[in-house]
Each structure stands twice: as C-alpha cells, then as structure tokens.
Design an enzyme around this catalytic site. Sequence first.
Site, PDB file in Angstrom:
ATOM      1  N   ASN A 119      20.864  21.136   5.644  1.00 49.85           N
ATOM      2  CA  ASN A 119      19.854  20.085   5.594  1.00 49.85           C
ATOM      3  C   ASN A 119      18.554  20.591   4.970  1.00 49.85           C
ATOM      4  OD1 ASN A 119      19.148  17.343   6.347  1.00 49.85           O
ATOM      5  ND2 ASN A 119      17.759  18.264   7.816  1.00 49.85           N
ATOM      6  N   ASP A 130      -8.314 -14.999 -10.338  1.00 49.66           N
ATOM      7  CA  ASP A 130      -9.479 -15.858 -10.487  1.00 49.66           C
ATOM      8  C   ASP A 130      -9.801 -15.918 -11.984  1.00 49.66           C
ATOM      9  OD1 ASP A 130     -11.769 -17.342  -9.809  1.00 49.66           O
ATOM     10  OD2 ASP A 130     -12.999 -15.530  -9.810  1.00 49.66           O
TER      11      ASP A 130
END
Length: 874
Positions: free
Chosen positions: A713, A350
């Site tokens: 992992n 704006d």
Amino acid sequence: MNGIPNSTPRSGNRSGGNGGPDSAQLLEEAQAETDAVLKDLGSQLNGLSAAEAASRLKQVGTNEIAREKRQSALMRLFSNVKNPLVLLLIALGVLSFLTGDLRATVVIFVMVVLGVVLRFFQEMRADNAAAKLQAMVSNTATMVRDGKEAEIALKMLVPGDIIRLAAGDMVPADVRVLSAKDLFLNQAALTGEALPVEKKSAPAPSNIQNPLDLPNICFLGSNVESGSATAVVIHTGNRTYFGSLAASIVGQRQLTSFDKGVNKFTWLMIWFIAAMVPAVFLINGLSKHNWMEAFLFAMAVAVGLTPEMLPMIVTVNLSKGALAMARKKVIVKRLNSIQNFGAMDVLCTDKTGTLTQGKIVLEKHLDVHGDPSEKVLHYGYLNSYHHTGLKNLLAEAILAHQELEEHLKAKEQFRKIDEIPFDFVRRRMSVVVEDEKGLNTLICKGAVEEVMSQCTRVEVKGEVIEVLPEHDAKRRQLADELNGQGFRVIALAYKQMPGASDDPVYSVKDESDLILLGFLAFLDPPKATAAEALKRLHGLNVDVKVLTGDNEIITAYICKEVGMPVEHLLLGSQVEAMSETELAEACSKTSVFARLVPAHKERIIRALQSKGHVLGFMGDGINDAPALKAADVGISVDSAVDIAKESSDIILLENSLLVLEQGVLEGRRVFGNIVKYIKMAASSNFGNMFSVVGASAFLPFLPMLPIQVLTNNLLYDFSQTTIPTDEVDAEWLTKPRQWTIAKILRFILFIGPISSIFDYLTFFLMLYVFNCWENPALFHTGWFVESLFTQTLIIHVIRTNKIPFIQSRASWPLIVTSLIIVAAGAWLTVSPLANTLGFVPLPPRYWLFLAVMLVGYAILTQMVKSWFIRRFGE
C-alpha cells in the site's frame, strides 16, 4: 399612515439589528408627503436631539452591516480535519497504534498530516491574498442634530436623523429625500445601471412596487454624482437594502458539486470497507482459528482499501491549479472552486462591469444623417473642455479623447469667453469660445428635444440650410432609434458671432437661432475581450446566460454586440410571478434575464441547479452578492465592490475575460487528474475485495501478511503522488466534467474484476506451478509482486481514453515514479529487508509468467475500457 408620538418612531421598531429590509415601509414613506414622513419617523427638519438620538441608537443598534468573520487558523485546521476520509484514516491509525503496528500508524498519519497541512496553508495564503471587506469610502456623514449641522461617524446614524447630501458623498443609509436640487445618484452597484438616476422629493406614484425604482428613496451603497439634497433616515444597518444583502451572504456556504462528489465517493469507499473488513476477519478467523492474526490482517486490508491518498491527491491537484491560476493573475479564494470551474456547464453573468466596462464611453459621433462626423466630435470636445464645474459622466466620456487637446490646440487656439451653465429646466448647456481670428462660437449640447427646439438651421455635409419639418422628423427618428439600441443620446448645435472689443456676456436668450450639427451617443460598451471569451466558452460547451438589473433594451443591444443571441428574454416581473417548477423550466430555455433584483438572481441560480447544472456566476455589484454565494463557483473582478469580492470564490485581477477559458481548462485538468486516482483506486479496491475474500476462503494460510499489505500500500501510494503532474488529453477537456457516483460505480463494476482475474491466475500459478501449498512465503511474495506491478501499470491504462504509451503517454514524473516503485518492489524480495517483511526470492520462471500476465492485463483492460467508452460515453 398613522401618526405616532415622536418618542417612539415606528421606524425604530422596524429597523433593529438583524432583520431584512422593510420594503412595505419604504413604499409607504415614499408615497407620503414630507410632513407626514417626518411625523411618522418622529423627526423634524431641525433634526433629532442628542438625547433622542442616543436613545434610538441604544434601541436599534449601530449603523453597521454584517460582515463575514474571517475563520481563525484553528477553526480552518479543524474544518480540514472533519473530512470523513481523514477521520477514517485517523481511526485506522489509532487502531493500528493500539494493536502495536507502529509502521502502519506512521504511514497513515504521514498521509493525514500531508493532506491537511497542504490544504491549510494554501487556503490561508489565498485568503490573505484576496481583497478584504473595506470600510466605506466616507466614514462620516453630515447630519443635523439639535438644529446644527455636524460631521458624525456613520455608525452613529439612527432612523429619523436629518442628513445633507452633496456631490461625491456616499449615501450613508436608506433615506427619503425631503428636498433636492438637481440630485443625481449612481446606483450601478445596486441595480446594474451605469447611468445616473435622478432623485426628487415629490411623493412617489402608487404603482411602483420595486423599492429600487422609487424616485425619492436613496439607498446605502449608492453615491451622489451631482446636486444636493436634504433627507431623513428610514433604515440603518442590516435593515437597509445593502445590509440585508450583506446579512444574507454571511454564514455557512452550501456544499458545492465538488464537495458533494468527494463526500459521496468517500462514503462509497467506507461502505466497501464496512462490507469487506468484517468478512475478511470472520472468514480468516473461522477457517484458520487465529483470531488475533485475522484481526491484524483485516486491519491491514482496511488500510489497503482506504484511498488514503485522496485528500493529498485532491489538495495537491487543487493547489497546483491555484498556483497556475495565480500566474494568470487570478486569485483563488477557495480551492474547491477550481474543480467547480471545470465542471461548470452554465455561466450566469451580470452585464455591467463584467461583460461591459462599467463606465460610460462616447460610442458614436454622428452628423444629422447618422454618418460618423469628426466635426461633431471636435465641437463636443471643445464644449466639454471649456466647461467649468463638476463634470458629469457624459462630459468625462468626451474628454477621454485626450488626443484632441493637442490636435485641436483647445487651450492655445480657443479662448473661453463665457459659459451658460446647465439647468434641469432647459436641459442643455453652452460655452462660447473665441478662435484666433476673433470669431465667437457658441457650442450648445443637451437633451435632443431641447437643443433641436432652438435650431432654425442645420448643417448637412458642410452646407448650412434651413430646417424643414419633414427632415426634422427623420432626425428625431434617428435619435429615437439610437435610444432604442440602448444609447444615451444628446444633440449638438452651434452658432457663430463676430467678436467684440470687450468680452461680451452671454445668456440663455443667446441659445437661439442655432445650427444643428449632429448627435453624440454614449454607452457602457462591452469589454474588448467579452465576445472572444464567450465564443471560447461556447467552444468548451459552457452555456452563458446574462442576469442583469438593467433594462431589456440596453441588455439586448450589449448581447448582440458580444455575439450572444437573445432567443428568449425574461423580465424580473415575470420571474416574480413564476413558481419554482415553472422558473426551472423557463430558465432552461432563456438566455437573457433583465430588470432583476438580487433575490431573482439567486432564484434563477437555484432553479438551474435543480436541473442538475453546475453553475458559475460572475458579478461585481452589491446586487450580485447572493447569487455569487449561491453558485457552485462565484467569480468577481478586482474592481468589484467589497461585498461581491467577499462572496466570490475566484477574483480576476485583470480586465480580460479570456482568463475564464483558462480557468475552465485548468479546472478540467484538475478534475481529470483527481478522477484518474479515484477510478484507479476504486476499481483496484473493488478487484482486491474479490481477491482477498476468495483467497481467504480457500487458502490454508493468510493470502498476504499484514506487513506486506501495508508495504504494498505504501509503495503504491507513493507511485500516485505524481498524478498531479500528469497531462490530460485535449479531447477530455472539451466538455464539462461532473462528479457522478453512478458513473464511477459503473466503471468499478466493469474494470475492477479484471484485476481479480489476474490475481486468481497468480494464485493458480503460485499454487500449481510453483507448488506453494506448503510454502506460504513464496505465495505471499508472488502475489505481492504481481499486485504491485498490475496496480502500478493500471494507472497508465486508465489515465487516458486513448491507447496508452502509443497515442497518449503519461508525464515523465509519473513514468519515473512508476518505474522506481516496481523496481523497489522487485528489489525488496531479495533485499536485506526481505526476511523482515516475510519475502523469499522468486523463481526465474515467475518473472516470465509475470511479463505475460502484465501484457495480457494491459490488453484486456484496454479492450474493456474502449468498449466501456463506446457504450457509456466516458
């Protein structure tokens, strides 16, 4: 208009709680005479009766707008758990628990809890810090009920109520002016125009189609600058223009590019797992005939393939970015918006209050030739300083030069003698001051035509001469040119008279035979940082577009002032006439849009998004709320209206726009570090898929024990926890980065198989050099170590487009955790836990082979990566 009985006003039927604004009715009431309006609304100048008002209140509901309900802590927690990856991890955790693998269960749920809880508390903290929707400035309105004026709570207002408006009042609903005296409203929050707008009671012309342009309709959300009025309420609550905007932004936000990207990657990994795990289960079950062992191994592989660190990596990165932005006095309301900030390639903004200061400033004080004049400024200041009554915006802009009070000694050396107040017929006002010598000076300021019409002489370079028509035309042209640039121009004139023993009384007739001194030009100027901020955004390859409700002349001038070329300009009326396809094409070529209503701004945002752009929108007004919500990242300033702040993702607490550049860079750093993990996890998982399936097919035993898969992992995941601390190469930050699953998939296809090459080399080494056909424990240990070392190494190669360790080095925390993890993996093979985990000591020669493979792996990956970047760009 058809008259209807007072007991059932048509507005009552239209102004119920949940609909949008009825523009047709506003236009109809605006074009009607006041008597017809009152009849149509079932009202009269004496107001509604208390009984009738109570009946209407029951029918249409209270005069309150929709507000976004704050999410409860429980619902926020639930929304964080709903992520597909989190749900997959929970499912795997439950399966691990049911099969008796408690260690896997603990590992998985620790990751889930860390990711969810971190995100939950960061979002709660940001939500508490952000400004909440506040009650309106005035919570009562002056209205007429049963013929008497009374102060009544705003929420009790109903269609047909007669209200009084005065300077300083907030307009409490959408109303039709019945009578007005010099009524000026500030509608900046609705339209973007900083200058006040005059409202009158006369019927509106029939050619006006935009309700905001109606000269006799006042809207909820505007406020009275000066004057007074009596008006009748047309719409209340969500039927008001303001209320319809508020209702449109309340509810579920659409998924942003970041959300869509994470979800697509998550489902890509889930499809990998869905294809891989059944294959591993069937191959091992059919070849080794131990279905329980095959199931446990398949479960372990599923956990290994799941990028369970993704929620935690994403959340920690976003939280780190939010904290970095908080130090720059920027509140991040929604964590995901940080990455969208970095991905943003178009910023729509704006004008009023964002690019500009949102207030009227005296920009120029010029003599009659258009040259700067201190005398014009001084006389203008004396006029405003000694003017009594309500100061308008222009007077306040002049008085902002506070240093002149001391410099001119405005109070000590100039005594006010009299004042000729402003009125809207003359459109000028004068004050008379007496200096220390007793000389009376009448200083007049006002509309250019009105002041110049009273001037018979003009001051040119200190000399007073008679006005010549040809020179007068040039002065009018100067004022017209300033108006054409978007300035609000007033003229300044004076005349001097000898003082009298008694204070004389001056009147309008004394505003004659004046000397024209010059002009004062006002503007809502750009913020000091606007031009530099836009220049820096351009340097970061972010295209800036201006979307404003203001007129095209002022908009073009401001754009020029901040260094933004106006190559193409589209008006709201043109946007209205375009189809979605036409608008999308036009938006790509247009940089400035003017005279827009809120729906236009939202349409433009959607049109640009349909072209694949990631959109940021920066605004501060009521009219910006729908666009703020539609954009991928909505940015507002702390001075914004509440509805704009509620719709935004990011709030700038300081006036400087330079923080936009920092936000973009922070967003790109965050995304860079998330992408490092994603590329590494996805390519590693893809390579593991080939390795595990192949090994399962030809080995007479499991390629690795389930507990070893989970340990590998866990260690590897721990090594990735410091990725958020890593730096991102400066070159990587120069352009927007977006989620593109196709690019990630392409990267996986080229980089992933490299790890499989070295996995198969390890298989060959363990089987034929160390003869592990009859020694599965040694095979398991050898592949465990190689897998952990190569996976930990690969992040250092993938994390940069440059040559790792030489041209670009990881952060020290990432280097240290990498070293700790590989050392821990090597130690486990000879530790007291080795027997429990199924490890045996590795031959000394293995470590030599491993060193050679690691060097070869790094070189080959770097070569393929460099070719990939040259071929595909990143």
